[in-house]
Write an enzyme that holds these catalytic residues in place. Structure first.
Site, short mmCIF file in Angstrom:
data_model
loop_
_atom_site.label_atom_id
_atom_site.label_comp_id
_atom_site.label_asym_id
_atom_site.label_seq_id
_atom_site.Cartn_x
_atom_site.Cartn_y
_atom_site.Cartn_z
CD GLU A 88 7.50 -0.34 5.90
OE1 GLU A 88 7.71 -0.48 4.67
OE2 GLU A 88 6.39 -0.05 6.38
CB CYS A 127 2.78 1.16 8.53
SG CYS A 127 3.51 1.98 7.09
CB THR A 152 3.48 9.96 0.67
OG1 THR A 152 4.13 8.94 -0.09
CG2 THR A 152 2.41 10.64 -0.17
CG HIS A 170 -0.73 4.10 9.25
ND1 HIS A 170 0.57 4.47 9.52
CD2 HIS A 170 -0.78 3.78 7.93
CE1 HIS A 170 1.28 4.36 8.41
NE2 HIS A 170 0.49 3.94 7.44
CG ASN A 177 3.89 7.24 6.25
OD1 ASN A 177 3.83 6.85 7.42
ND2 ASN A 177 3.57 6.48 5.23
CB SER A 193 0.95 -2.14 2.80
OG SER A 193 0.50 -0.81 2.71
#
Length: 515
Positions: free
Chosen positions: A95, A129, A171, A264, A344, A378
């Site tokens: 992404e 993701c 994050t 995830h 992440n 998402s």
């Protein structure tokens, strides 16, 4: 019927299609989350305890999505001893967009030039993701289809996860995972066992095309993640139950049917809550759970709750996290090595968790296990599927080679360079100010990159990007491997023909070579 497969078609498929080899790349620098708490002026433990994060890897302006993918693909090919003409499909899940038209996959084709192989299917796949999982499914489906020509598929999941200053910044993370896909794999996909849920929501999205930063609705994102987990688990259980019924077995699927469960991982604490959530699902679906003894002991007060009302119910969360603590220790905790130490990675996050499990167990401990994999992106898209590990754990087996190639992951993570929160903040500011600039030469230090890492050398006036690879030998000039449009990259020394059509598995050489 869910899970049904035509017997004739199943017999004609290549056997045990799945992941044959796996390579991980993380940036060479990180910031300590405890120091970031102090720097950001938040309470002690907010990032380290509340999120469950210890360190966060990040990239300077020397690295972009193409350089990450160049690095991890070349390392996979070198460590597997493969030639580039043995690959018939290459697909990238990401992404991190640096061009709205040209795919990252086409940049990677420069690695194939000396081999002369341009017959390589696949492009980029994008949905937050989930893109890496979609690319992996495409690769598995290709090998199992009439389009397969006997060669390997390579799947790359890579991203740079950055956030604006504020509560979401800790994050972040960055990295890439490359996977070699083919038949007779040590990690075989279980056919017909995918539970998928897709739904429209604005929980996390990137509408600003001139910024790397997303728009995040934190509470909605957690609800979407957990609701998708519920739905995917329900569909998966119905499909495996249908398979068992056809085999004459009448039983319920639960967490006990998985040797390991990986998720995830936006942050580690959410993963721990997610395993507890699956236990809640098992409890709710059990016709008569024993609340006097065993795993459901003391949970009788929650028998009548509605699962859709429990996303933010602290009492339910606390009770089931406590009840599932042993399951978490045995089935999931090991998967959080990279997530805890690097943050992440977006699309490669769940595959970094898979690699973490493989890196911390012996082939004998892994052999024959079912690994549950929950992938979420998402927007939103999610799938829970299962991988069956081969029974062959003998020395020199494909599983043994895979584990050997990943067992140095803890050492790789420990060898990175720690920087101060101030330096981290300066790097984030530089990325923000130079994002999508033309006629730009990156300012980040090349010397700080690990040997063998690809990096950005310049962006010209037409936004065309040029890359170089830092030498594997620290004593050679760093710019010796400059990669421009007309240049070639040496292919690996060993040549390998296309996969034979016999039932014998392809030999894949994996070693603890340079990294």
């Amino acid at each position: 019927m869910p899970g049904s497969l035509p017997a004739v078609s199943e017999a004609a498929w290549p056997k045990d299609v799945g992941i044959i080899a796996l390579e991980v790349y993380v940036p060479s620098q990180f910031v300590e989350q405890a120091e970031l708490e102090e720097y950001d002026g938040v309470g002690s433990g907010k990032y380290t305890v509340g999120l469950g994060q210890a360190r966060m890897g990040f990239c300077s302006d020397r690295e972009d999505i193409s350089s990450l993918c160049l690095t991890v693909v070349q390392r996979l090919m070198e460590r597997s001893g493969l030639s580039y003409d043995s690959v018939g499909r290459l697909e990238v899940g990401t992404e991190t967009i640096i061009d709205k038209s040209k795919s990252t996959k086409t940049v990677l084709m420069q690695l194939f030039e000396e081999s002369g192989n341009t017959d390589v299917e696949g492009v980029d796949t994008t949905n937050a993701c989930y893109g890496g999982t979609a690319a992996l499914f495409n690769a598995v489906n290709w090998v199992e289809s009439s389009s397969w020509d006997g060669r390997y598929a390579v799947v790359v999941a890579g991203d740079i996860a950055v956030y604006s200053t504020g509560s979401a910044r800790p994050t972040g993370g960055a990295g890439a995972v490359a996977m070699l896909v083919g038949p007779n794999a040590p990690l075989a996909f279980e056919r017909g066992l995918r539970g998928t849920h897709m739904q429209h929501a604005y929980d996390f999205y990137k509408p600003d095309m001139v910024s790397e930063y997303p728009v995040v609705d934190g509470k909605l994102s957690i609800q979407c993640y957990l609701s998708a987990l519920d739905r995917c688990y329900s569909v998966f259980r119905s499909k495996i139950h249908a398979q068992w019924q056809r085999e004459g077995v009448e039983r319920r699927c639960s967490l006990e049917d998985f040797g390991f469960m990986v998720f995830h991982s936006p942050y580690c604490k959410l993963v721990q809550k997610s395993l507890a959530r699956l236990m809640l699902n098992d409890f709710m679906c059990h016709p008569s759970p024993n609340t006097e003894s065993g795993p459901f002991s003391g949970l009788e007060a929650f028998r009548d709750v509605k699962i859709e009302d429990t996303y933010f119910d602290r009492d339910v969360e606390k009770a089931f996290m406590k009840a599932s603590s042993e399951l978490f220790e045995n089935k999931t905790k090991a998967s959080l090595l990279i997530s805890n130490q690097n943050g992440n990675m977006y699309t490669p996050s769940v595959y970094g968790c898979l690699a973490s499990v493989l890196a911390q167990h012996t082939p004998e401990q892994l052999a024959g296990q079912r690994i549950g994999v929950f992938s979420y992106g998402s927007g939103f898209a999610a799938t829970l599927y299962s991988i069956r590990v081969t029974q062959d754990a003998t020395p020199g087996s494909a599983l043994d080679k895979m584990v050997s190639s990943l067992c140095d992951l803890p050492a790789r993570l420990d060898s990175r360079r720690k920087v101060s929160p101030g330096v981290f903040a300066e790097n984030m500011k530089l990325r923000e100010e130079t994002h999508h600039l033309a006629n730009y030469i990156p300012q980040g230090s090349v010397e700080d990159l690990s040997p063998g890492t690809w990096y950005l050398t310049r962006v010209d006036e037409k936004h065309r990007r040029q890359y170089a690879r830092r030498s594997m030998d620290d004593h050679r000039p760093l710019e010796a491997a400059l990669l421009a449009a007309a240049e070639h990259i040496p292919s690996p020394l060993k040549k390998m023909p296309r996969i034979p059509t016999t039932t014998a598995g392809p030999e894949v050489l994996v070693s603890n070579g340079d990294h």
